[in-house]
Design a protein around this motif. Structure first.
Motif, PDB file in Angstrom:
ATOM      1  N   ASP A  12      29.312   2.112   1.864  1.00 60.40           N
ATOM      2  CA  ASP A  12      29.767   2.376   0.498  1.00 60.40           C
ATOM      3  C   ASP A  12      28.651   3.085  -0.267  1.00 60.40           C
ATOM      4  O   ASP A  12      27.686   2.446  -0.687  1.00 60.40           O
ATOM      5  CB  ASP A  12      30.146   1.067  -0.196  1.00 60.40           C
ATOM      6  CG  ASP A  12      30.676   1.289  -1.606  1.00 60.40           C
ATOM      7  OD1 ASP A  12      30.710   2.445  -2.075  1.00 60.40           O
ATOM      8  OD2 ASP A  12      31.049   0.288  -2.238  1.00 60.40           O
ATOM      9  N   SER A  14      28.605   4.263  -3.259  1.00 57.39           N
ATOM     10  CA  SER A  14      28.747   4.262  -4.721  1.00 57.39           C
ATOM     11  C   SER A  14      27.430   3.847  -5.373  1.00 57.39           C
ATOM     12  O   SER A  14      26.748   2.940  -4.896  1.00 57.39           O
ATOM     13  CB  SER A  14      29.878   3.331  -5.145  1.00 57.39           C
ATOM     14  OG  SER A  14      29.600   1.995  -4.754  1.00 57.39           O
ATOM     15  N   SER A  29      20.930  12.368 -11.105  1.00 63.07           N
ATOM     16  CA  SER A  29      22.315  12.279 -10.661  1.00 63.07           C
ATOM     17  C   SER A  29      22.628  13.375  -9.641  1.00 63.07           C
ATOM     18  O   SER A  29      23.207  13.111  -8.581  1.00 63.07           O
ATOM     19  CB  SER A  29      23.249  12.391 -11.866  1.00 63.07           C
ATOM     20  OG  SER A  29      24.576  12.461 -11.447  1.00 63.07           O
ATOM     21  N   ASP A  33      23.377  12.745  -5.691  1.00 59.20           N
ATOM     22  CA  ASP A  33      24.660  13.255  -5.209  1.00 59.20           C
ATOM     23  C   ASP A  33      24.446  14.144  -3.976  1.00 59.20           C
ATOM     24  O   ASP A  33      25.185  14.048  -3.000  1.00 59.20           O
ATOM     25  CB  ASP A  33      25.363  14.026  -6.330  1.00 59.20           C
ATOM     26  CG  ASP A  33      26.756  14.457  -5.940  1.00 59.20           C
ATOM     27  OD1 ASP A  33      27.573  13.570  -5.613  1.00 59.20           O
ATOM     28  OD2 ASP A  33      27.026  15.680  -5.962  1.00 59.20           O
ATOM     29  N   PHE A  37      25.180  10.089  -2.114  1.00 58.97           N
ATOM     30  CA  PHE A  37      25.700   9.013  -2.954  1.00 58.97           C
ATOM     31  C   PHE A  37      26.836   9.528  -3.831  1.00 58.97           C
ATOM     32  O   PHE A  37      26.870  10.695  -4.199  1.00 58.97           O
ATOM     33  CB  PHE A  37      24.589   8.440  -3.851  1.00 58.97           C
ATOM     34  CG  PHE A  37      23.593   7.596  -3.113  1.00 58.97           C
ATOM     35  CD1 PHE A  37      23.854   6.261  -2.845  1.00 58.97           C
ATOM     36  CD2 PHE A  37      22.393   8.138  -2.684  1.00 58.97           C
ATOM     37  CE1 PHE A  37      22.937   5.473  -2.163  1.00 58.97           C
ATOM     38  CE2 PHE A  37      21.468   7.365  -2.007  1.00 58.97           C
ATOM     39  CZ  PHE A  37      21.734   6.034  -1.741  1.00 58.97           C
ATOM     40  N   ARG A  38      27.771   8.654  -4.160  1.00 57.40           N
ATOM     41  CA  ARG A  38      28.809   8.949  -5.153  1.00 57.40           C
ATOM     42  C   ARG A  38      28.302   8.373  -6.473  1.00 57.40           C
ATOM     43  O   ARG A  38      28.422   7.169  -6.720  1.00 57.40           O
ATOM     44  CB  ARG A  38      30.138   8.308  -4.768  1.00 57.40           C
ATOM     45  CG  ARG A  38      30.833   8.992  -3.610  1.00 57.40           C
ATOM     46  CD  ARG A  38      32.263   8.485  -3.412  1.00 57.40           C
ATOM     47  NE  ARG A  38      32.508   7.138  -3.906  1.00 57.40           N
ATOM     48  CZ  ARG A  38      32.568   6.038  -3.156  1.00 57.40           C
ATOM     49  NH1 ARG A  38      32.426   6.118  -1.855  1.00 57.40           N
ATOM     50  NH2 ARG A  38      32.795   4.860  -3.698  1.00 57.40           N
ATOM     51  N   ARG A  40      27.805   7.587 -10.418  1.00 55.41           N
ATOM     52  CA  ARG A  40      28.392   7.427 -11.744  1.00 55.41           C
ATOM     53  C   ARG A  40      27.223   7.228 -12.695  1.00 55.41           C
ATOM     54  O   ARG A  40      26.223   6.593 -12.327  1.00 55.41           O
ATOM     55  CB  ARG A  40      29.321   6.213 -11.790  1.00 55.41           C
ATOM     56  CG  ARG A  40      30.432   6.321 -10.755  1.00 55.41           C
ATOM     57  CD  ARG A  40      31.469   5.212 -10.854  1.00 55.41           C
ATOM     58  NE  ARG A  40      30.978   3.875 -11.051  1.00 55.41           N
ATOM     59  CZ  ARG A  40      31.135   2.873 -10.183  1.00 55.41           C
ATOM     60  NH1 ARG A  40      31.725   3.073  -9.027  1.00 55.41           N
ATOM     61  NH2 ARG A  40      30.701   1.668 -10.452  1.00 55.41           N
ATOM     62  N   PRO A  57      29.381  -1.056  -8.351  1.00 58.57           N
ATOM     63  CA  PRO A  57      28.937  -0.175  -7.272  1.00 58.57           C
ATOM     64  C   PRO A  57      28.101  -0.918  -6.221  1.00 58.57           C
ATOM     65  O   PRO A  57      27.642  -2.029  -6.468  1.00 58.57           O
ATOM     66  CB  PRO A  57      28.078   0.858  -8.012  1.00 58.57           C
ATOM     67  CG  PRO A  57      27.506   0.083  -9.155  1.00 58.57           C
ATOM     68  CD  PRO A  57      28.602  -0.867  -9.572  1.00 58.57           C
TER      69      PRO A  57
END
Length: 184
Positions: A12, A14, A29, A33, A37-38, A40, A57
């Motif tokens: 995962d 996130s 960020s 990314d 990683f995803r 937020r 997350p």
């Protein structure tokens, strides 16, 4: 170690990034990314807490001091919602007392700013048995004083007036000391 070419070994990816420095938030960020990683983002404690409550997350990178509070509140909320989540704390105001508090609340690492994306990824993916090397030079007298003040400040639940009373120090003097970065 450059993590750009390495696929993330996590199921995962996130990640919640919480910082009130907008340029840093955007830069970090983008970099995280690019590393798989995803991401937020949240620019306040309130926004970070809402994000954690909505969908906790697997990873979090949280600044220690934000305009609306302490980043450790986000770490604690994340650990309640998702105990296996891996969170690290970033700060420009590093001290032993807050590092210990961060780890007790569930953070897996505590990094001093400026930290780059490779440092953050290394901390997030580091195995549990990893040991940090002992520094070659002892702390300066100024740094020892700073650490003592920070420890008392944390013991007083970050109450400036109570801390000043216990240290026999004028409250405004203490506020000026707390606003500065830690000495080397």
């Amino acid at each position: 170690m450059n993590f750009n070419e390495i696929p993330l070994p996590v199921s995962d990816p996130s990640l919640l990034l919480v910082d009130d420095d907008r340029p840093f938030l955007q830069r970090m960020s983008r970099a995280l990314d690019q590393r798989g990683f995803r991401v937020r983002i949240a620019d306040s404690i309130a926004a970070g807490l809402i994000d954690v409550e909505g969908s906790a997350p697997a990873h979090a990178v949280v600044d220690m001091r934000l305009g609306d509070g302490n980043g450790l509140d986000v770490v604690a909320a994340l650990q309640k919602r998702r105990p296996e989540a891996r969170a690290i704390v970033l700060t420009g105001y590093g001290n032993i007392a807050t590092a210990v508090t961060a780890v007790k609340l569930g953070a897996i690492d505590y990094l001093a700013k400026p930290a780059d994306a490779d440092d953050v990824v290394a901390a997030l993916l580091r195995s549990a048995g990893f040991k940090v090397e002992v520094p070659a030079n002892p702390m300066s007298a100024d740094r020892v004083r700073w650490e003592h003040i920070q420890r008392v400040y944390e013991m007083c639940d970050r109450n400036v007036s109570e801390t000043a009373r216990r240290l026999s120090m004028h409250r405004r003097t203490l506020q000026r000391i707390l606003a500065k970065r830690a000495p080397r």
